[in-house]
Every structure is written in C-alpha cells, then in structure tokens.
Scaffold this motif. Structure first.
Motif, PDB file in Angstrom:
ATOM      1  N   ASN A  21      37.827  40.221 -45.457  1.00 37.07           N
ATOM      2  CA  ASN A  21      38.723  41.301 -44.998  1.00 37.07           C
ATOM      3  C   ASN A  21      39.342  40.973 -43.448  1.00 37.07           C
ATOM      4  N   THR A  23      41.523  39.820 -40.528  1.00 35.39           N
ATOM      5  CA  THR A  23      42.947  40.269 -40.294  1.00 35.39           C
ATOM      6  C   THR A  23      43.925  39.204 -39.962  1.00 35.39           C
ATOM      7  N   ARG A  96      46.201  41.819 -52.559  1.00 36.69           N
ATOM      8  CA  ARG A  96      46.133  41.687 -51.092  1.00 36.69           C
ATOM      9  C   ARG A  96      46.567  40.136 -50.789  1.00 36.69           C
ATOM     10  N   TYR A 123      51.176  44.750 -41.321  1.00 38.51           N
ATOM     11  CA  TYR A 123      50.243  45.887 -41.205  1.00 38.51           C
ATOM     12  C   TYR A 123      49.605  46.381 -42.188  1.00 38.51           C
ATOM     13  N   ASN A 126      46.626  44.338 -42.550  1.00 37.71           N
ATOM     14  CA  ASN A 126      45.651  44.543 -41.716  1.00 37.71           C
ATOM     15  C   ASN A 126      45.003  45.957 -41.714  1.00 37.71           C
ATOM     16  N   HIS A 127      45.657  47.001 -42.337  1.00 29.16           N
ATOM     17  CA  HIS A 127      45.080  48.211 -42.613  1.00 29.16           C
ATOM     18  C   HIS A 127      44.742  48.495 -44.282  1.00 29.16           C
ATOM     19  N   SER A 128      44.466  47.338 -44.847  1.00 24.61           N
ATOM     20  CA  SER A 128      44.221  47.259 -46.273  1.00 24.61           C
ATOM     21  C   SER A 128      45.119  48.292 -46.985  1.00 24.61           C
ATOM     22  N   ILE A 129      46.257  48.227 -47.117  1.00 30.82           N
ATOM     23  CA  ILE A 129      47.319  48.907 -47.670  1.00 30.82           C
ATOM     24  C   ILE A 129      47.562  47.842 -48.833  1.00 30.82           C
ATOM     25  N   HIS A 163      44.214  52.136 -51.067  1.00 32.53           N
ATOM     26  CA  HIS A 163      44.000  52.384 -49.786  1.00 32.53           C
ATOM     27  C   HIS A 163      42.695  53.337 -49.826  1.00 32.53           C
ATOM     28  N   GLU A 164      41.609  52.703 -48.894  1.00 33.39           N
ATOM     29  CA  GLU A 164      40.455  53.265 -48.771  1.00 33.39           C
ATOM     30  C   GLU A 164      39.684  53.792 -50.075  1.00 33.39           C
ATOM     31  N   TRP A 174      52.025  56.270 -45.837  1.00 38.53           N
ATOM     32  CA  TRP A 174      52.962  56.116 -44.703  1.00 38.53           C
ATOM     33  C   TRP A 174      52.974  57.382 -43.885  1.00 38.53           C
ATOM     34  N   LYS A 177      50.032  57.977 -41.908  1.00 39.65           N
ATOM     35  CA  LYS A 177      49.971  57.344 -40.791  1.00 39.65           C
ATOM     36  C   LYS A 177      51.059  57.509 -39.864  1.00 39.65           C
TER      37      LYS A 177
END
Length: 508
Positions: A21, A23, A96, A123, A126-129, A163-164, A174, A177
């Motif tokens: 993971n 970045t 990813r 983004y 880096n934010h695992s979306i 996500h998460e 979105w 955030k």
C-alpha cells in the motif's frame, strides 16, 4: 513514496504499491508536459478545428462533428455509455493497479488531459479509493473501454468504489471527504478510457503472484525430493551449465540450497540410478517457466510506461495523430504465454503428488500417506482434486489472442482479447497455487514419515512454518480446509520473503 514519471515504473515498485500500500507522488517535469498537452487541446477547441476525440464522435461516429457547447456532454455520454462491464468485479488489488497504470500513462503528456484529473487519480491511490470494475466485457482494443469507463465514472461521482473495506457509491466517498466530483473537459473522457490498463493491471498482479508461486514451487519440490529419497546428482551445476539456460542453472542451484544438509535425499546408485522426470527434470521444467516469466516481465514493464490512448498529441499540439497504441496484442500474447508457464508448474506438481501417494511409486511410504491404509483413505482424493485443477487449467490455457470479433460496425475489425487472456491467467495461477498447496500438504506428511530430524535445516524451517496451521494427518478429516489454509498462506507471501535478491538470480 514512489514518484510516477510516466517513464520508468517497474514491477518492484508496483509490488510495493499493491502489496504494501505504498503511496505515490507525481513528477513535476511530467506535469509540465501534461499542462502543455492540455493547452494544445484547449487551443483546438477555441479555434474550432476538427480533431478526433476532441470534437467528434467516437468509433464509427468519428465523422460526426460536435459543437463546442456540447463538448462536456460528449465526455460524460462517452463514459456512461461505455461503462457496460459485466460479471464479478476485478479484485481490489487489480483495480488499484489500474488506477496507477492509467495515471502513469497519462503523465507521459501525450493525452491532453488536465493536471487536476491526474491529481484526483493520485488522491484515489493515496487514500485507497479503488473503483469497483466488472471484470468482463473488454475486447482489448480499442483498449479496455468498458473496464476503464467504470474507473472514469468514479471521478465524476458515479459508480462504486472500495474504501475502508466496503463497497460504497462514489458520490458518497467524495461527499464524506468534502470533495466535489470532477466535470470532464474536452478529450478527457476518451483519454481516461482508451488504453490497455485493465489487461496490464491484471497482468502485473498475475506476474507478481506467478513469480512468488514459481519460487514456492521449488521448496515444495525439494520437500517432495526428501519424502521420495530423490537423487540430487541431477542438480549438479555441470549438468545445467552444459545446456546453458541461466534460469535452469538458477533453479538447480536453489534446489541444492534447499536440500543442503538433508539426510533423506540420495545419490546415484545409492537406492536407484535415476529418478522419474518429475523429480530429475525440475530445473529443466521449472527453468523453462522462468524463461517465460522473463519474457512477460519485459513486455509488462514496457506497457506500464506506454502511451496507449488515441489520438496522441505531439509537438505542443502541432501534430495530432490517430493511431492504434490501444491495441492489446503484445499483452495478449504475453498473458497467453504466461498461462503456459503456470500450467506446467501445476502439471509437474500433480505428477509429484501422484508419486507421493501411489504405493507403487512412493518408496515405501504408506499407501496414500494414510495413517491406517484401508480404514482411512488418507490423501487419495487430494490427488483427484489436483488432477481436476490441472485439467481445468488445460482448458483455460487455450490462447485468447487467437480470437477476434469485429466491433463498432467493422471499424474496429481486429481486436486482441488480451483482457480475457489476463483474466484466465489469473484463474490459472489460483488453480496452480492450490495444486502446489496439495503437493505441500503431501510433502509435509511424507517427510514427517521419513523423519523430520533428517530433513535439511531450511526445509525443517518450512515444515515448522506450515505445521503451525496445518496439523499432521493422524486421521482422515476434511482436507479442503487444510488446502485452502496453505493456499491463502502462499498467496499472502511475496517473493522477497522466500529469497533475497542475491539468492534469486532469475528474472532480475
């Protein structure tokens, strides 16, 4: 943090991004190129020049001019209409990879996309979306249109993301955030979807997993050698240097390393003069698979840094060319070739399983490794399961790249089917991993019967590692649970956890 430049992304960096993971950030020189390319697109729109993909329709509609007022709607219609992927989604790791690879390709500065769009893609990484992308529906030319459209939808607040640990609507992530979805400008929809990043992303994950599997196959084969009192003379360096394939030499060297200090293996004439091919020819068979991995690595690393959309913008917009870099034929061939390498690792593993369980071949081990032959069946049906997986791989190994079905009213009259090849290669890797898990299970049991204290120190370590979650076969039980535990453990390993770079000379 890994810097993306559009020029030099490699598989080791992708391993870090996908498995650790890691970045990313964007190279400033690359962003300058991107900005210049974007300015050229904006100039074309202002001047009313007719250029494919900027102010025309797509595919067979390339002759239809689009008014400047409709340019935004054109991009949104494009990605909505093309987002017709079907079936189960690609696994999240592949998704990813797809975002990273599309971003890296756009950084080359030939696509006319805004820096803002690339920053949003970064983004997401880096934010695992990660976009939820159906795995079926791509022909592999004009690129991976359907899968990449599902990726592009996320940017405009449509579709779904991981996500998460959850799948949620893109607009929701979105909103959570405090970020507005993008409005795509001229050419940006096409720039996002016209490329080979679905097949290449699946191909990258395939290669990383296949590399690990090839290394795992060596210690598993070595443990089988111990269980069957295999003859190590066949791994003598002189034999393999006489042929000259570096990958074969490396496999033989690594096999001897695994077996160093073993009291279970034998020499020529000690028990028999020579072994069956599935033992004696491990360096030749496995080494040939390593040769394929070397070829596939080369093609993937070229494609990972390639401009694969259409049209491409050169010389600050003075030269705009409609070409065919979106055609996936190089990766289609590479994935079909990878399938052969993976199939053979499983094929020869199944033959070693048969030798471990067959009382006519297993050098005095209990029939089917059973603790009570007759009353208990032991590993009898494990060989059946391995044979079934090997047979399934033989059907999946049929090359996808030999097929082509015309599309877009015959404008796109030859396609690669590369994404099908990449998906099938992924399925075959999963099957091969389970075959090797079965061999590992049987080799653990066979070497235990021979005497764990007589194993080589390295293989004793492996025995202890796997016995921590797979107990000895002291009576019949539901063995599918054991095989899946081994398979999951193998999938979660990386090549570097098996060998250091210095030890693993092949395919560097």
């Amino acid at each position: 943090m890994i810097k993306l430049t559009g020029e030099n992304l490699n598989l080791e960096e992708m391993r870090s991004i996908l498995f650790q993971n890691e970045t990313i950030n964007l190279d400033s020189n690359a962003l300058t190129r991107v900005q210049k390319s974007r300015e050229a697109v904006e100039r074309i729109v202002r001047e009313g020049k007719t250029v494919y993909g900027i102010n025309t329709g797509f595919g067979k509609f390339s002759d239809v001019s689009i008014n400047e007022v409709d340019v935004h709607a054109l991009q949104l219609h494009l990605i909505r209409s093309h987002a017709c992927g079907i079936g189960e989604p690609f696994e999240e790791r592949v998704s990813r990879a797809m975002v990273v690879l599309r971003l890296n390709a756009l950084l080359k500065g030939f696509s006319g996309i805004r820096v803002e769009v690339l920053e949003r893609l970064a983004y997401m990484v880096n934010h695992s979306i990660h976009p939820v992308i159906p795995s079926q529906g791509s022909l592999g030319a004009s690129g991976d249109l359907a899968p990449l459209s599902h990726l592009a939808l996320v940017l405009v607040g449509e579709g779904f993301v991981w996500h998460e640990g959850k799948q949620i609507p893109a607009y929701e992530v979105w909103g959570n955030k405090g970020i507005e979805p993008l409005v795509l400008e001229a050419k940006e929809g096409l720039a996002l979807i016209n490329g080979t990043q679905a097949m290449t992303a699946q191909g990258v994950v395939n290669w990383l997993e296949a590399e690990t599997l090839a290394y795992q196959s060596e210690w598993i084969a070595a443990m089988t050698m111990e269980a069957l009192h295999g003859i190590t003379d066949a791994f003598h360096p002189a034999v393999h240097q006489a042929r000259g394939y570096v990958e074969q030499v490396d496999v033989a060297r690594r096999m001897l390393k695994w077996l160093q200090g073993s009291q279970l293996v034998t020499t020529q004439g000690e028990k028999r003069v020579q072994d069956a091919y599935s033992l004696r020819c491990i360096p030749q068979i496995h080494g040939a698979s390593w040769q394929v991995l070397g070829y596939v690595k080369e093609k993937l690393e070229i494609e990972m840094n390639a401009a694969t959309d259409n049209p491409l913008i050169f010389e600050d917009g003075e030269v705009i060319i409609s070409g065919g870099n979106f055609h996936g034929q190089p990766i289609a061939f590479a994935m079909d070739f990878l399938k052969l390498a993976v199939a053979e690792l499983a094929n020869v593993s199944e033959r070693r399983i048969e030798r471990l369980v067959n009382p006519q071949l297993n050098e005095g081990l209990p029939p089917f490794l059973s603790p009570q032959p007759g009353l208990q069946s032991g590993a009898m049906i494990l060989q059946y399961a391995a044979a079934s997986l090997v047979s399934e791989n033989k059907t999946l190994a049929h090359p996808a790249s030999v097929d082509s079905i015309p599309s877009s009213a015959n404008q796109e009259d030859h396609v690669s089917m590369g994404t099908i090849g990449a998906r099938h290669a992924g399925n075959m890797i999963q099957n091969a991993r389970r075959v090797l898990a079965i061999e590992a299970f049987c080799a653990l049991q066979g070497s235990e019967y021979r005497g764990k204290d007589k194993m080589s120190p390295l293989l004793q370590d492996k025995w202890n590692e796997y016995r921590a979650f797979v107990p000895s076969m002291d009576e019949d039980r539901i063995f599918s649970t054991d095989i899946e535990r081994i398979s999951v453990h193998m999938k979660n390993e990386t090549a570097s956890s098996i060998y250091t770079k210095k030890e693993a000379v092949s395919v560097q």
